[in-house]
Design a protein around this motif. Sequence first.
Motif, PDB file in Angstrom:
ATOM      1  N   PRO A 237      14.822  78.889  15.694  1.00 42.94           N
ATOM      2  CA  PRO A 237      14.179  79.172  14.442  1.00 42.94           C
ATOM      3  C   PRO A 237      14.711  80.036  13.506  1.00 42.94           C
ATOM      4  O   PRO A 237      14.670  80.117  12.348  1.00 42.94           O
ATOM      5  CB  PRO A 237      12.530  79.822  15.014  1.00 42.94           C
TER       6      PRO A 237
ATOM      7  N   GLU B 102      12.914  75.931   7.531  1.00 42.54           N
ATOM      8  CA  GLU B 102      11.891  76.288   8.494  1.00 42.54           C
ATOM      9  C   GLU B 102      11.450  74.618   9.264  1.00 42.54           C
ATOM     10  O   GLU B 102      11.349  73.655   8.267  1.00 42.54           O
ATOM     11  CB  GLU B 102      10.648  76.692   7.989  1.00 42.54           C
TER      12      GLU B 102
ATOM     13  N   ALA C 175      10.771  76.646  18.803  1.00 43.63           N
ATOM     14  CA  ALA C 175       9.627  76.678  18.090  1.00 43.63           C
ATOM     15  C   ALA C 175       8.536  76.129  19.104  1.00 43.63           C
ATOM     16  O   ALA C 175       8.459  74.984  19.671  1.00 43.63           O
ATOM     17  CB  ALA C 175       9.913  75.813  16.847  1.00 43.63           C
TER      18      ALA C 175
END
Length: 460
Positions: free
Chosen positions: A201, A207, A248
């Motif tokens: 991440p 993102e 993530a």
Amino acid sequence: MTMQTTQPTYRLEQKRKITGEFPGPKSAELGARRAKVVAGGVASSVPVYVADADGGIILDVDGNSFIDLGSGIAVTSVGASDPAVAAAVSEQVGRFTHTCFMVSPYEGYIAVAEKLAALTPGDHEKRTVLFNSGAEAVENAVKVARIATGRTAVVAFDHAYHGRTNLTMGLTAKANPYKSSPAGSFGPFAPEIYRVPMSYPFREEAEIKGEDAARRAITMIEKQIGAENVAAILIEPIQGEGGFIVPAEGFLPALTAWAKEKGIVFIADEVQAGFCRTGAWFASEHEGIVPDIITMAKGIAGGMPLSAITGRADLLDAVHPGGLGGTYGGNPVACAAALAAIQTMEEQDLNGRARAIEEQVMGRLRALAGEVDIIGEVRGRGAMLALEFVQSGTAGSTKEPNAAATKAIADACLKAGVIILTCGTYGNVVRLLPPLVISDELLADALDVLEGAIREAAAA
């Protein structure tokens, strides 16, 4: 009813103390002796030599006491001389030290296998094989996957570390020092190993959700390898040497679901993250995944050399008799140590202790990250925590790695009496792996030293 837990006891005074010259004369003498007989390819992070260790303290031969935030790379989670482990080892040594389980078997091996079947995720029928090192466990997990599926390809990930043997060097992502150096390569490496992107991440260009990061890897596998050719997907649920990278949320469940659909063996490398380190018995538990095979070592036996693979019975039983094993695998002394170490983990609730360590450390370090601009990220779970350092002014933009500051921080901590380890693909991560039996007071003292070293590096 609240479960009553026992508290750790200590032989050594749990205080940091540096007596004077560093390294001291006895350590310097041992260093000179070492240079004459030990291969130069074996490196040590710390230039002092250990005389004793207990709880969160390492005592060197010159009388210096260091706070241990490395645990021998996540090995001595119950302390370097846990009384239960020491007693179990002493008792077993007095009876027999070795027979080889493949020749004359013994109960300890079976008892460890029973315990691992109970502790590892999933309620399916399981089988276990014991070995000596994490690399051996990984190699044998791959062997099992290949023979059980009849396929050959193995998928590993960016930033992965799986060992230093020939096969595990191929599975490891970082070249220097594990696979090569300016002097040359250890290769050729084992074939049929393929690498795909990890969910990292902090270093994603934009993102990305965990499920989408998994789809990115899966698409690459399907296009470049073909799911029907893949024997195993091998991944550390929290990457260790690569930088304590926590993927993530959703990344691991999506991978496991796809692997199950395609008949691919999902292997979780829990060598560093297992046995209470992350606040659960295994890091896989944090997202509820159930691996087909788990590889284990490090914290399993309180410092004695032992590793294991535990997995689905149908997979491990697919291997013919004699296809798995090793002369020292599941040594009776190491098995006794493992049973005692696990007992200590249960009695002292070291999962709960790891979570308490996380709360104590994360609060301080995240507050510090808001004050100095060389901390790019503070991350991790339980007592497997890390700080990633970046060049001043780049934390929110280029995130340029700052290996020089990382080294300076580690050096400053050592001179003040705190042992910390570094890691990361870019050499810019400080990892914190304190013994789970460390006291709050000793940990707070170590954090004072670490914070001071970080502030000094940020001001440089």
